[in-house]
Write an enzyme that holds these catalytic residues in place. Structure first.
Site, PDB file in Angstrom:
ATOM      1  N   GLU A   1       0.824  -1.206   0.000  1.00 45.54           N
ATOM      2  CA  GLU A   1       0.000   0.000   0.000  1.00 45.54           C
ATOM      3  C   GLU A   1       0.858   1.255   0.000  1.00 45.54           C
ATOM      4  O   GLU A   1       0.507   2.262  -0.628  1.00 45.54           O
ATOM      5  CB  GLU A   1      -0.930   0.001   1.216  1.00 45.54           C
ATOM      6  CG  GLU A   1      -1.962  -1.104   1.243  1.00 45.54           C
ATOM      7  CD  GLU A   1      -1.423  -2.439   1.743  1.00 45.54           C
ATOM      8  OE1 GLU A   1      -2.151  -3.436   1.673  1.00 45.54           O
ATOM      9  OE2 GLU A   1      -0.259  -2.482   2.202  1.00 45.54           O
TER      10      GLU A   1
ATOM     11  N   PRO B   1      10.341 -14.360   2.017  1.00 45.72           N
ATOM     12  CA  PRO B   1       9.185 -14.464   2.915  1.00 45.72           C
ATOM     13  C   PRO B   1       8.449 -13.129   3.026  1.00 45.72           C
ATOM     14  O   PRO B   1       9.054 -12.057   2.932  1.00 45.72           O
ATOM     15  CB  PRO B   1       9.823 -14.843   4.256  1.00 45.72           C
ATOM     16  CG  PRO B   1      11.152 -15.432   3.899  1.00 45.72           C
ATOM     17  CD  PRO B   1      11.601 -14.671   2.688  1.00 45.72           C
ATOM     18  N   ARG B   2       7.150 -13.211   3.226  1.00 45.72           N
ATOM     19  CA  ARG B   2       6.341 -12.000   3.338  1.00 45.72           C
ATOM     20  C   ARG B   2       6.666 -11.215   4.594  1.00 45.72           C
ATOM     21  O   ARG B   2       6.698  -9.986   4.573  1.00 45.72           O
ATOM     22  CB  ARG B   2       4.851 -12.380   3.329  1.00 45.72           C
ATOM     23  CG  ARG B   2       3.894 -11.199   3.510  1.00 45.72           C
ATOM     24  CD  ARG B   2       4.005 -10.239   2.353  1.00 45.72           C
ATOM     25  NE  ARG B   2       3.080  -9.106   2.487  1.00 45.72           N
ATOM     26  CZ  ARG B   2       2.996  -8.101   1.639  1.00 45.72           C
ATOM     27  NH1 ARG B   2       3.791  -8.077   0.583  1.00 45.72           N
ATOM     28  NH2 ARG B   2       2.142  -7.132   1.805  1.00 45.72           N
TER      29      ARG B   2
ATOM     30  N   GLY C   1      12.267  -4.104   1.925  1.00 45.43           N
ATOM     31  CA  GLY C   1      12.196  -3.083   0.894  1.00 45.43           C
ATOM     32  C   GLY C   1      12.928  -3.415  -0.391  1.00 45.43           C
ATOM     33  O   GLY C   1      13.067  -2.557  -1.257  1.00 45.43           O
ATOM     34  N   GLU C   2      13.383  -4.669  -0.536  1.00 45.64           N
ATOM     35  CA  GLU C   2      14.159  -5.035  -1.727  1.00 45.64           C
ATOM     36  C   GLU C   2      13.398  -5.910  -2.715  1.00 45.64           C
ATOM     37  O   GLU C   2      13.959  -6.284  -3.746  1.00 45.64           O
ATOM     38  CB  GLU C   2      15.439  -5.777  -1.322  1.00 45.64           C
ATOM     39  CG  GLU C   2      16.626  -4.884  -1.078  1.00 45.64           C
ATOM     40  CD  GLU C   2      17.945  -5.638  -1.157  1.00 45.64           C
ATOM     41  OE1 GLU C   2      18.921  -5.046  -1.655  1.00 45.64           O
ATOM     42  OE2 GLU C   2      18.005  -6.818  -0.737  1.00 45.64           O
TER      43      GLU C   2
ATOM     44  N   ASN D   1       0.403  -8.442  -4.558  1.00 47.78           N
ATOM     45  CA  ASN D   1       0.301  -7.705  -5.813  1.00 47.78           C
ATOM     46  C   ASN D   1       1.106  -8.351  -6.952  1.00 47.78           C
ATOM     47  O   ASN D   1       2.337  -8.297  -6.943  1.00 47.78           O
ATOM     48  CB  ASN D   1       0.782  -6.271  -5.584  1.00 47.78           C
ATOM     49  CG  ASN D   1       0.645  -5.404  -6.807  1.00 47.78           C
ATOM     50  OD1 ASN D   1      -0.021  -5.770  -7.762  1.00 47.78           O
ATOM     51  ND2 ASN D   1       1.275  -4.240  -6.778  1.00 47.78           N
ATOM     52  N   PRO D   2       0.434  -8.892  -7.977  1.00 48.92           N
ATOM     53  CA  PRO D   2       1.170  -9.486  -9.100  1.00 48.92           C
ATOM     54  C   PRO D   2       1.668  -8.455 -10.107  1.00 48.92           C
ATOM     55  O   PRO D   2       2.407  -8.802 -11.029  1.00 48.92           O
ATOM     56  CB  PRO D   2       0.128 -10.404  -9.750  1.00 48.92           C
ATOM     57  CG  PRO D   2      -1.175  -9.730  -9.461  1.00 48.92           C
ATOM     58  CD  PRO D   2      -1.018  -9.097  -8.103  1.00 48.92           C
ATOM     59  N   LEU D   3       1.272  -7.190  -9.936  1.00 47.93           N
ATOM     60  CA  LEU D   3       1.710  -6.169 -10.881  1.00 47.93           C
ATOM     61  C   LEU D   3       3.180  -5.807 -10.701  1.00 47.93           C
ATOM     62  O   LEU D   3       3.818  -5.323 -11.636  1.00 47.93           O
ATOM     63  CB  LEU D   3       0.859  -4.903 -10.739  1.00 47.93           C
ATOM     64  CG  LEU D   3      -0.587  -5.014 -11.220  1.00 47.93           C
ATOM     65  CD1 LEU D   3      -1.342  -3.732 -10.899  1.00 47.93           C
ATOM     66  CD2 LEU D   3      -0.644  -5.305 -12.714  1.00 47.93           C
ATOM     67  N   GLU D   4       3.721  -6.008  -9.503  1.00 47.04           N
ATOM     68  CA  GLU D   4       5.113  -5.623  -9.262  1.00 47.04           C
ATOM     69  C   GLU D   4       6.080  -6.409 -10.146  1.00 47.04           C
ATOM     70  O   GLU D   4       6.916  -5.808 -10.830  1.00 47.04           O
ATOM     71  CB  GLU D   4       5.433  -5.750  -7.776  1.00 47.04           C
ATOM     72  CG  GLU D   4       4.698  -4.706  -6.928  1.00 47.04           C
ATOM     73  CD  GLU D   4       4.863  -4.928  -5.442  1.00 47.04           C
ATOM     74  OE1 GLU D   4       5.554  -5.897  -5.048  1.00 47.04           O
ATOM     75  OE2 GLU D   4       4.288  -4.138  -4.667  1.00 47.04           O
TER      76      GLU D   4
END
Length: 421
Positions: free
Chosen positions: A58, A267-268, A309-310, A334-337
């Site tokens: 987000e 990992p998330r 952040g990587e 998000n699959p757009l990244e």
């Protein structure tokens, strides 16, 4: 349930919030810090605009919007809040010294009330569906206007809202405007009782993701440092417990066809970094940790992306990507990244938080849905084998991003109207 009962129940379980922070702190050191912010007792300055994100995804979507607001209103003071350390890291990276930043307090009534009284924003933007009844109540009580930006609402979330109309309907109806990501989301908000005139379909800010050249350059340097320019590389991004073993099994299948292949396992949540390393080692695979710059040799089979952040940079350093939270009942990420950097994308069947985006990418040939480690291994191998098919999927992802841009301007128009009124 109404807000009073909700607040009373939160007070009753408030000791568990301390337990939650302690447990998270054992797993992730970032949760051991800044507890005052979590309970609304940090001293804060009054600002004109409050903008709340949740986590990294987000925040990345909000950054271009915040920058456009700063350009149009250079004297506007802004407070940006998040709930996770990964989101906080992105705010500090993008706006260090330019905005006031803290964690959003828990939605205990006294925490939210104190926080709103200190920040006292004239306007508030909340990203996606991060709605908290006490926060909204005290914002509206103070006279602030509230915009729900980049709003998404899955059918599962809508059903959950329906179950507690006494709590959720007053909160939703008190929003001054909603910038919905899709017609489906707008229809679900209306079905919940939101006035249609308060909803504008603007598309998703995630399509306006700007990949800076500096990030692409950093990714190329990273891949070169691994001596992996010629090695097949895929990223398992934002994966959760329950998916680690599936990723390992898929990679073992890939290695049978491509012995030099490299998987980057990300990992998330930070508290799962050590667990991911342990799973890789238990499978007998050679692993390097990104956080301590372990040497990546020709024998290294897995890199664990245990940094914050990587993820975007790691995507840009690879050839293909699986997006996690989709082979377990989580709702996905998000699959757009990865699509934005030209990677063919794979997800599992549990992607309800990104249904519309996933369907669009799939329809255009940029994404495939898999339901097992074998299925994932097969599509990865197929893409490594099929150079032409790879280029088609890669270009399709970039075109989807390009053709669906424009949400930023539409949502900024709503923000601009709010700030001027």
């Amino acid at each position: 349930m109404n807000r009073s009962l909700y607040s009373a129940l939160l007070y009753l379980i408030s000791p568990l919030l301390m337990v939650y922070l302690i447990v998270r702190g054992f797993k992730s050191p970032d949760y051991r810090r800044r507890w005052g912010e979590r309970f609304g007792i940090k001293r804060l300055q009054q600002t004109d605009l409050l903008l709340h994100c949740v986590s990294m995804g987000e925040t990345l979507a909000a950054i271009p919007l915040i920058k456009q607001i700063q350009t149009a209103y250079p004297n506007l003071s802004i407070t940006v809040t998040t709930t996770s350390p990964t989101g906080s890291a992105e705010v500090l990276r993008a706006f260090a010294g330019q905005v006031q930043h803290c964690y959003l307090p828990f939605d205990l009534a006294w925490c939210s009330k104190r926080f709103v009284q200190q920040v006292a924003p004239k306007n508030c933007i909340i990203m996606e569906t991060e709605l908290w009844p006490n926060l909204i109540h005290y914002l509206k009580h103070s006279g602030a206007k509230v915009l729900l930006a980049n709003a998404r609402l899955s059918q599962k979330s809508a059903d959950a809202y329906h179950k507690r109309p006494g709590l959720n309907l007053p909160m939703l109806q008190s929003l001054d405007a909603i910038a919905a990501q899709s017609e489906q989301a707008a229809a679900r908000f209306i079905d919940l009782g939101v006035t249609a005139d308060n909803i504008t379909v603007c598309g998703s800010l995630k399509f306006d993701l700007n990949i800076e050249q500096a990030r692409i350059d950093a990714a190329l340097v990273m891949r070169k440092s691994w001596n992996a320019q010629q090695r097949p590389i895929w990223v398992a991004g934002s994966v959760h417990p329950g998916e680690f073993d599936i990723m390992i099994q898929a990679h073992q299948r890939v290695l049978q066809q491509y012995p030099t292949a490299l998987m980057v396992l990300v990992p998330r949540h930070p508290e799962q970094f050590d667990a991911a390393v342990a799973v890789v080692k238990a499978a007998g695979m050679l692993v390097a940790r990104r956080s301590i710059n372990d040497e990546v040799t020709a024998q290294t089979q897995v890199i664990v992306g245990d940094t914050m952040g990587e993820l975007l940079t790691l995507y840009a350093a690879a050839d293909q990507a699986f997006v996690g939270g989709t082979l377990i009942e989580n709702g996905g990420h998000n699959p757009l990244e990865p699509a934005a950097v030209g990677l063919p994308v794979f997800v599992g069947p549990h992607h309800w938080d990104f249904n519309e985006i996933t369907a669009l990418l799939q329809r255009e040939g940029a994404l495939q849905v898999v339901n097992s480690s074998d299925a994932l291994a097969q599509v990865l191998i197929s893409m490594f084998n099929d150079k032409q098919g790879y280029q088609v999927a890669s270009e399709a992802g970039r075109q989807v991003m390009l053709q669906n841009r424009g949400a930023l301007e539409k949502q900024f128009a709503l923000v601009d109207l709010m700030l001027k009124s």
